[in-house]
Design a protein around this motif. Structure first.
Motif, PDB file in Angstrom:
ATOM      1  N   THR A 145     -30.955  -1.246  13.701  1.00  0.00           N
ATOM      2  CA  THR A 145     -29.762  -1.305  12.847  1.00  0.00           C
ATOM      3  C   THR A 145     -30.080  -1.694  11.399  1.00  0.00           C
ATOM      4  OG1 THR A 145     -29.417  -3.571  13.560  1.00  0.00           O
ATOM      5  CG2 THR A 145     -28.172  -1.867  14.735  1.00  0.00           C
ATOM      6  N   HIS A 147     -30.716  -1.131   7.750  1.00  0.00           N
ATOM      7  CA  HIS A 147     -30.596  -0.083   6.728  1.00  0.00           C
ATOM      8  C   HIS A 147     -31.673  -0.251   5.670  1.00  0.00           C
ATOM      9  CE1 HIS A 147     -26.009   0.206   7.658  1.00  0.00           C
ATOM     10  NE2 HIS A 147     -26.743   0.852   8.523  1.00  0.00           N
ATOM     11  N   SER A 148     -31.808  -1.501   5.179  1.00  0.00           N
ATOM     12  CA  SER A 148     -32.799  -1.789   4.145  1.00  0.00           C
ATOM     13  C   SER A 148     -32.983  -3.299   4.043  1.00  0.00           C
ATOM     14  CB  SER A 148     -32.346  -1.230   2.791  1.00  0.00           C
ATOM     15  OG  SER A 148     -31.121  -1.834   2.418  1.00  0.00           O
ATOM     16  N   LYS A 178     -36.846   0.252   2.361  1.00  0.00           N
ATOM     17  CA  LYS A 178     -36.356   0.831   3.625  1.00  0.00           C
ATOM     18  C   LYS A 178     -37.332   0.493   4.764  1.00  0.00           C
ATOM     19  CE  LYS A 178     -33.058   3.645   1.918  1.00  0.00           C
ATOM     20  NZ  LYS A 178     -31.665   3.205   2.111  1.00  0.00           N
ATOM     21  N   GLU A 205     -38.521  -2.433  11.489  1.00  0.00           N
ATOM     22  CA  GLU A 205     -37.189  -2.094  12.002  1.00  0.00           C
ATOM     23  C   GLU A 205     -36.764  -3.173  12.999  1.00  0.00           C
ATOM     24  OE1 GLU A 205     -34.134  -1.160  12.178  1.00  0.00           O
ATOM     25  OE2 GLU A 205     -34.526   0.943  11.793  1.00  0.00           O
ATOM     26  N   HIS A 215     -30.214  -5.887   5.230  1.00  0.00           N
ATOM     27  CA  HIS A 215     -28.930  -5.183   5.186  1.00  0.00           C
ATOM     28  C   HIS A 215     -28.838  -4.374   6.482  1.00  0.00           C
ATOM     29  CE1 HIS A 215     -28.935  -6.407   1.024  1.00  0.00           C
ATOM     30  NE2 HIS A 215     -30.119  -5.844   0.876  1.00  0.00           N
ATOM     31  N   THR A 216     -27.921  -4.776   7.360  1.00  0.00           N
ATOM     32  CA  THR A 216     -27.848  -4.150   8.684  1.00  0.00           C
ATOM     33  C   THR A 216     -26.457  -3.554   8.912  1.00  0.00           C
ATOM     34  OG1 THR A 216     -26.949  -5.992   9.960  1.00  0.00           O
ATOM     35  CG2 THR A 216     -29.303  -6.078   9.487  1.00  0.00           C
ATOM     36  N   ALA A 217     -26.327  -2.870  10.039  1.00  0.00           N
ATOM     37  CA  ALA A 217     -25.048  -2.246  10.385  1.00  0.00           C
ATOM     38  C   ALA A 217     -23.947  -3.301  10.507  1.00  0.00           C
ATOM     39  CB  ALA A 217     -25.200  -1.484  11.698  1.00  0.00           C
TER      40      ALA A 217
END
Lengths: 149, 83
Positions: A44, A46-47, A87, A39, A127-129
């Motif tokens: 933030t 996502h995957s 994830k 993480e 893939h983030t916010a």
């Protein structure tokens, strides 16, 4: 010595791999390493999508395992690397070594991870916010190779 | 024909996955091929001039001085980030 290499989208089971590794004759030590999707510090992520170069990837992993085999006496080497979208906290990579003694197993496991990070054609995209970003190569990964040369 | 593949961020920035190049039976250096590709447009010129670009011929990492000919698979990609 046996070498097992897999590039797959499916998850892997560390316990099954360990059971298989410990079955090798004259095996007195098994060392395993699992790499996970970490993480981000601001939570933030996502995957992550892992892309690879089919065909070259498998050859590169086999070549790395063979290099390890030529440096240490090993009973078995298992390398599994996942591709596709994963994830946070999912398993990405597994390296397992069976050998007669622990020193060879520990060293070979580190050697394989250091080479895999610098030579095997995989690329990570986060893939983030705030958007999608390709992960850049780290100088520290490259420096880690120096100790084996 | 030489089959040229691009991967990851490079593929996205070039907006190209695969490119076919004829070398008329001649042996070329990877650097020559790279120069031909760079001359296509400004974007390709910029992206294929990156100093950290890696290259493989027939699925083995090679330096830009390596040779290629018709029937070979040539790939260009950014530094790898697996594990």
């Amino acid at each position: 010595m046996s070498i097992f290499v897999a590039v797959q989208s499916d998850d892997f089971c560390v316990a099954s791999e360990y059971d298989e590794l410990r079955r090798h004759s004259a095996c007195g030590a098994v060392v395993t390493f699992s790499g996970l999707v970490r993480e981000l510090s601001d939570n933030t992520l996502h995957s992550m999508t892992l892309e690879h170069y089919p065909g070259m990837t498998e050859q590169a992993l086999i070549a790395i395992a063979q290099q390890a085999q030529s440096r240490w006496q090993l009973g078995a080497v298992h390398i599994i690397h996942r591709v596709g979208t994963l994830k946070p906290n999912e398993q990405i990579v597994f390296v397992g070594i069976a050998s007669a003694h622990r020193a060879a197993a520990f060293a070979a496991c580190e050697f394989i991870m250091d080479y895999l990070k610098n030579r095997a054609p995989f690329w990570k995209k986060e893939h983030t916010a705030s958007g999608d970003y390709w992960v850049g190569a780290k100088a520290s990964d490259q420096q880690a190779l120096a100790r084996w040369e | 024909m030489i089959k040229i593949l691009f991967f990851a961020a490079l593929r996205e920035r070039l907006d190209c996955e695969q490119y076919l190049l004829s070398c008329d039976g001649k042996m070329l250096q990877v650097a020559d091929v790279l120069q031909q590709l760079q001359s296509r447009c400004q974007n390709w010129q910029q992206e294929l001039s990156r100093t950290d670009l890696l290259c493989a011929v027939n699925q083995h990492l090679v330096p830009l001085t390596a040779s290629v000919q018709d029937g070979d698979e040539l790939a260009f990609f950014p530094p790898v980030t697996g594990g």
